[in-house]
Design a protein around this motif. Structure first.
Motif, PDB file in Angstrom:
ATOM      1  N   GLN A  40     -22.634  -0.952  -9.321  1.00 28.05           N
ATOM      2  CA  GLN A  40     -23.094  -2.024  -8.450  1.00 28.05           C
ATOM      3  C   GLN A  40     -24.611  -1.972  -8.312  1.00 28.05           C
ATOM      4  N   GLY A  41     -25.196  -3.131  -8.142  1.00 22.64           N
ATOM      5  CA  GLY A  41     -26.632  -3.225  -7.923  1.00 22.64           C
ATOM      6  C   GLY A  41     -27.118  -4.582  -8.380  1.00 22.64           C
ATOM      7  N   ALA A  45     -31.131  -3.359 -11.899  1.00 20.00           N
ATOM      8  CA  ALA A  45     -30.991  -2.089 -11.170  1.00 20.00           C
ATOM      9  C   ALA A  45     -30.774  -0.903 -12.100  1.00 20.00           C
ATOM     10  N   GLU A 131     -23.723   2.843  -6.716  1.00 25.79           N
ATOM     11  CA  GLU A 131     -24.534   1.766  -6.160  1.00 25.79           C
ATOM     12  C   GLU A 131     -25.989   2.104  -6.446  1.00 25.79           C
ATOM     13  N   THR A 133     -29.925   1.161  -6.374  1.00 28.93           N
ATOM     14  CA  THR A 133     -30.899   0.362  -5.640  1.00 28.93           C
ATOM     15  C   THR A 133     -32.282   0.613  -6.225  1.00 28.93           C
ATOM     16  N   LEU A 135     -36.138   0.966  -6.497  1.00 26.76           N
ATOM     17  CA  LEU A 135     -37.226   1.293  -5.589  1.00 26.76           C
ATOM     18  C   LEU A 135     -38.539   1.037  -6.333  1.00 26.76           C
ATOM     19  N   ARG A 140     -34.932   4.970  -8.501  1.00 28.97           N
ATOM     20  CA  ARG A 140     -33.674   4.374  -8.064  1.00 28.97           C
ATOM     21  C   ARG A 140     -33.046   5.257  -6.997  1.00 28.97           C
ATOM     22  N   THR A 143     -26.203   5.833  -4.735  1.00 26.51           N
ATOM     23  CA  THR A 143     -25.132   6.312  -3.875  1.00 26.51           C
ATOM     24  C   THR A 143     -23.841   6.231  -4.676  1.00 26.51           C
TER      25      THR A 143
END
Length: 156
Positions: A40-41, A45, A131, A133, A135, A140, A143
């Motif tokens: 996910q992302g 990502a 997951e 994310t 930055l 990144r 999680t």
């Protein structure tokens, strides 16, 4: 709706090398052979990048491309089959059923899925959900949730 989270791992990847290292570690775990992993992302990502590193670590020598248009790319590994799915273009969860993916998910092999939420409630519970994310720069936040005992084993 996913079952309860059994375990969570928080990571910070400083660059693509950290992503490749995580993929290498995961590839060494025998439990990966029949795992279902959601990625996910947002766009960009690193979902496909992680998948590429993981499949390379598992022995794929040819191109590893995003299945955005094909929806699924199959691979034959030394440990058995693997499938890389991308449901980004799905507008209705019935597309998953209509495509006949139920049989793949019911059988053996590694399943890597980007944009799983677009398949709705049709997918089984994943073993792991990463997951990603983005930055600043190439960093990144990652999680990883384990939803099954196999997922917990993969976190170790």
């Amino acid at each position: 709706m996913h079952p309860p989270i059994l375990e969570t791992l928080q990571e910070h990847w400083r660059d693509e090398a950290a992503c490749a290292d995580r993929a290498q570690t995961l590839a060494a775990n025998p439990a990966l052979r029949d795992a279902f992993i959601e990625l996910q992302g947002p766009l960009g990502a690193g979902k496909t990048t992680f998948t590429r590193h993981l499949l390379r670590a598992l022995g794929v020598a040819g191109p590893v491309k995003s299945p955005s248009y094909a929806v699924v790319e199959p691979y034959e590994l030394a440990t058995g089959p693997a499938w890389h799915f991308d449901f980004y273009r799905f507008a209705d969860e019935r597309e998953w059923e209509d495509a006949g993916f139920r049989d793949i998910f019911a059988g053996p092999g590694l399943k890597l899925v980007e944009w799983a939420d677009n398949a709705g409630e049709t997918l089984p519970a994943p073993d792991l959900r990463l997951e990603l994310t983005p930055l600043e720069g190439d960093h990144r936040a990652v999680t990883t949730h384990a939803y099954t005992p196999r997922g917990q084993e993969l976190l170790r």
